[in-house]
Design a protein around this motif. Structure first.
Motif, short mmCIF file in Angstrom:
data_model
loop_
_atom_site.label_atom_id
_atom_site.label_comp_id
_atom_site.label_asym_id
_atom_site.label_seq_id
_atom_site.Cartn_x
_atom_site.Cartn_y
_atom_site.Cartn_z
N ALA A 172 0.83 -1.21 0.00
CA ALA A 172 0.00 0.00 0.00
C ALA A 172 0.86 1.26 0.00
CB ALA A 172 -0.93 -0.01 1.21
N LYS A 173 1.96 1.22 0.77
CA LYS A 173 2.88 2.38 0.78
C LYS A 173 3.50 2.59 -0.60
CE LYS A 173 4.19 1.82 5.64
NZ LYS A 173 5.27 1.39 6.56
N MET A 174 3.87 1.48 -1.26
CA MET A 174 4.44 1.58 -2.61
C MET A 174 3.48 2.27 -3.56
SD MET A 174 6.04 -2.25 -3.07
CE MET A 174 5.74 -2.16 -4.84
N LEU A 175 2.20 2.01 -3.39
CA LEU A 175 1.18 2.59 -4.27
C LEU A 175 0.79 4.01 -3.84
CD1 LEU A 175 -1.27 -0.42 -4.83
CD2 LEU A 175 0.71 0.26 -6.21
N LEU A 216 -3.21 -6.46 -9.41
CA LEU A 216 -3.54 -7.71 -10.10
C LEU A 216 -2.32 -8.64 -10.13
CD1 LEU A 216 -5.66 -6.32 -13.08
CD2 LEU A 216 -6.49 -7.40 -10.99
N PHE A 217 -1.13 -8.08 -10.30
CA PHE A 217 0.09 -8.89 -10.25
C PHE A 217 0.27 -9.49 -8.86
CE2 PHE A 217 4.69 -9.26 -9.43
CZ PHE A 217 5.04 -10.14 -10.46
N LEU A 218 0.01 -8.67 -7.83
CA LEU A 218 0.18 -9.13 -6.45
C LEU A 218 -0.72 -10.33 -6.15
CD1 LEU A 218 1.22 -8.53 -3.45
CD2 LEU A 218 -1.00 -7.44 -3.17
N ILE A 219 -2.01 -10.22 -6.49
CA ILE A 219 -2.95 -11.27 -6.09
C ILE A 219 -2.75 -12.55 -6.89
CG2 ILE A 219 -4.65 -9.59 -5.28
CD1 ILE A 219 -6.27 -10.14 -7.82
N GLU A 220 -1.95 -12.47 -7.96
CA GLU A 220 -1.64 -13.68 -8.72
C GLU A 220 -0.33 -14.32 -8.26
OE1 GLU A 220 -1.84 -12.34 -12.74
OE2 GLU A 220 -4.03 -12.14 -12.70
N LEU A 221 0.31 -13.73 -7.24
CA LEU A 221 1.51 -14.33 -6.65
C LEU A 221 1.07 -15.45 -5.72
CD1 LEU A 221 3.86 -11.31 -5.84
CD2 LEU A 221 4.19 -13.07 -7.57
N LYS A 222 0.85 -16.59 -6.30
CA LYS A 222 0.31 -17.72 -5.55
C LYS A 222 0.94 -19.02 -6.05
CE LYS A 222 -4.08 -19.96 -4.42
NZ LYS A 222 -5.55 -19.91 -4.56
N GLY A 223 1.53 -19.77 -5.13
CA GLY A 223 2.14 -21.04 -5.51
C GLY A 223 3.18 -21.46 -4.51
N LYS A 224 4.10 -22.33 -4.93
CA LYS A 224 5.15 -22.83 -4.06
C LYS A 224 6.24 -21.77 -3.90
CE LYS A 224 3.52 -26.83 -2.95
NZ LYS A 224 3.22 -27.13 -1.54
N PRO A 225 6.95 -21.80 -2.76
CA PRO A 225 7.94 -20.75 -2.48
C PRO A 225 8.99 -20.57 -3.57
CG PRO A 225 7.57 -22.11 -0.54
CD PRO A 225 6.82 -22.75 -1.65
N ASP A 226 9.49 -21.69 -4.14
CA ASP A 226 10.55 -21.55 -5.14
C ASP A 226 10.06 -20.87 -6.41
OD1 ASP A 226 8.92 -23.66 -5.78
OD2 ASP A 226 10.52 -25.01 -6.40
N GLU A 234 11.33 -9.18 -6.32
CA GLU A 234 11.35 -8.13 -7.35
C GLU A 234 10.29 -7.07 -7.07
OE1 GLU A 234 10.99 -9.72 -11.27
OE2 GLU A 234 12.64 -11.14 -11.01
N LEU A 235 9.13 -7.52 -6.57
CA LEU A 235 8.03 -6.58 -6.33
C LEU A 235 8.25 -5.76 -5.07
CD1 LEU A 235 5.15 -5.60 -7.08
CD2 LEU A 235 4.27 -7.48 -5.69
N PHE A 236 8.65 -6.42 -3.99
CA PHE A 236 8.81 -5.73 -2.70
C PHE A 236 10.28 -5.35 -2.52
CE2 PHE A 236 5.23 -8.69 -2.04
CZ PHE A 236 4.25 -7.79 -1.68
N THR A 237 10.54 -4.07 -2.49
CA THR A 237 11.94 -3.62 -2.46
C THR A 237 12.36 -2.99 -1.14
OG1 THR A 237 11.21 -1.51 -3.45
CG2 THR A 237 11.99 -3.26 -4.97
N SER A 238 11.43 -2.67 -0.25
CA SER A 238 11.80 -2.04 1.01
C SER A 238 12.50 -3.06 1.92
CB SER A 238 10.57 -1.48 1.72
OG SER A 238 9.79 -2.54 2.27
N GLU A 239 13.31 -2.54 2.86
CA GLU A 239 14.02 -3.42 3.79
C GLU A 239 13.04 -4.17 4.68
OE1 GLU A 239 17.22 -4.30 3.91
OE2 GLU A 239 17.33 -3.15 2.03
N VAL A 240 11.97 -3.49 5.08
CA VAL A 240 10.95 -4.14 5.92
C VAL A 240 10.36 -5.34 5.18
CG1 VAL A 240 8.66 -3.86 6.97
CG2 VAL A 240 10.37 -2.05 7.21
#
Length: 437
Positions: A172-175, A216-226, A234-240
């Motif tokens: 949300a902060k990124m947006l 839409l890209f975020l909610i499609e991030l679904k699957g196995k960790p690898d 790539e999407l989340f760039t903050s240290e937190v």
């Protein structure tokens, strides 16, 4: 005078013996797993002060509650879940108890919502609360426990989808979204909307086309960790966010150690409905054709104890929706069949008191031996008594008359074959046990 027939209240169920047998079986399977994991059973009051739920979720929550004033003018609500009650109990009496506190419950809840498939106004949940550990090991423990609980009921086709509220806040902060809770609520409702309606809602919320593409890209991030974690980095760039992603990596490694990792997926589109979740959140989904969505869920709520006046205390937990789980188990043929009729039906012939008392003594002897036994309280004629036993599919009938009593014997009839044998009264229990196998 015309008598009025009273129907059951909307959103409730009458549970018949067959229903209760299924529920008891499911409760017992889940309870066994909860206790093997070291959780101890508690139960809090059915109603609480409405303020308890307002502190957690705000004034608007009252619309979803069975809220009322009692005869003393106090604002009271039937519990919509047990997490708030558990937090209250912990703050009042257990803040100095050894940590972690591990509690479980299996009980009914109440919410004033529109009834639909898998959703009633009175419903049951089986849940756990683990209070006092901030470590990722605690999250792994409760997620593994949830998975093991479903497996104990025979369910094999399901996943526990794991998301993270910290990552959603960072997103949300990124947006540049100020109303992050509003965005979370929209994301939480995505599965109940068509893609077009979801996009329209995001536009109404004020997001740009670029921001909507990212959602839409975020909610499609679904699957196995690898598969998912490289894209997430790539999407989340903050240290937190990076620190939170490392926690999720560790979580899945721990789930491997539990031997349950194949049932767990990453799903960064999970927001969970309650505003009090703070980090790892998760939902269980079992494919079905009944229109039932999530069959359970939970997450970490590190701020809730403090909201209720306690010292800052980390906590996590989950609840399994029993009204959602049982229909799915039924549809998949996973519930055992239950024969509710007695094993033995004891019948007396005639009206002599000494015969009746001996029949009661025989019935009690059978019951004390652990055999489900009833005797004919109606005093039917023998033919009618046998018809009754046949209709209820009772395997054995014991028959006693005045002449039998004088001889110290009774007759045992095998209802499947029609064969009968005369047995000494003192040998009835032994013979019945042998015939039942």
């Amino acid at each position: 005078m015309v008598k009025e027939r009273i129907e059951r209240v909307k959103g409730t169920r009458d549970l018949l013996p067959e229903d209760m047998a299924k529920r008891r079986w499911v409760f017992e399977r889940i309870r066994e797993v909860f206790e093997v994991y070291g959780f101890k059973e508690i139960l809090t009051p059915t109603f609480e002060y409405t303020k308890l739920f307002q502190l957690r979720s705000g004034e608007e929550v009252v619309k979803q509650l069975y809220a009322f004033k009692d005869k003393g003018g106090r604002d009271i609500s039937l519990r919509p879940d047990l997490t708030s009650s558990v937090a209250r109990l912990f703050v009042n009496k257990f803040q100095n108890a050894p940590k972690p506190v591990k509690w479980y419950y299996i009980t009914n809840m109440f919410r004033y919502e529109e009834p639909q498939s898998g959703r009633l106004r009175e419903f049951w949940q089986a849940g756990v609360e683990l209070i006092g550990s901030a470590n990722i090991e605690a999250d792994a423990e409760v997620i593994a426990l949830m998975i093991e609980s479903y497996l104990a009921t025979g369910l094999k086709e399901f996943t526990v989808n794991i998301g993270d509220r910290v990552l959603l806040d960072e997103f949300a902060k990124m947006l540049g979204v100020e109303d992050d809770i509003g965005l979370m609520r929209l994301i939480d409702k995505k599965d109940k909307m068509s893609r077009e309606d979801f996009i329209a809602s995001l536009k109404d919320f004020g997001l740009s086309d670029d921001a909507i593409d990212k959602v839409l890209f975020l909610i499609e991030l679904k699957g196995k960790p690898d598969e998912i974690l490289p894209k997430a980095y790539e999407l989340f760039t903050s240290e937190v966010a990076k620190e939170e992603l490392k926690k999720i990596e560790e979580l899945f490694e721990l789930l491997k150690a539990y031997g349950v990792e194949k049932y767990a997926l990453i799903d960064f589109g999970i927001a969970r409905g309650f505003d009090y979740y703070t980090s790892i959140v998760f939902e269980a989904i079992a494919p079905n054709e009944l229109g039932i969505g999530s069959i359970g869920g939970g997450g970490r709520y590190d701020n809730l104890i403090e909201v209720f006046g306690g010292k800052p205390t980390p906590a996590t937990g989950f609840a399994i929706g029993i009204e959602r789980l049982i229909p799915i188990l039924e549809s998949k043929g996973l519930l055992p069949s239950f024969r509710l009729s007695p094993d033995v039906f004891v019948v007396y012939i005639g009206k002599e008191l000494e015969v009746k008392t001996k029949v009661i003594e025989m019935t009690q002897a059978l019951r004390k031996a652990g055999i489900k036994a009833e005797y004919d309280l109606q005093g039917r004629k023998l033919r009618k008594a046998l018809e009754y036993a046949d209709k209820l599919e009772i395997p054995l009938v014991v028959i006693l008359g005045k002449r039998d009593l004088a001889e110290g014997k009774a007759t045992i009839r095998d209802m499947a074959t029609g064969e009968q044998k005369s047995v000494a009264i003192e040998k009835i229990v032994e013979e019945v046990k042998e015939m039942l196998g």
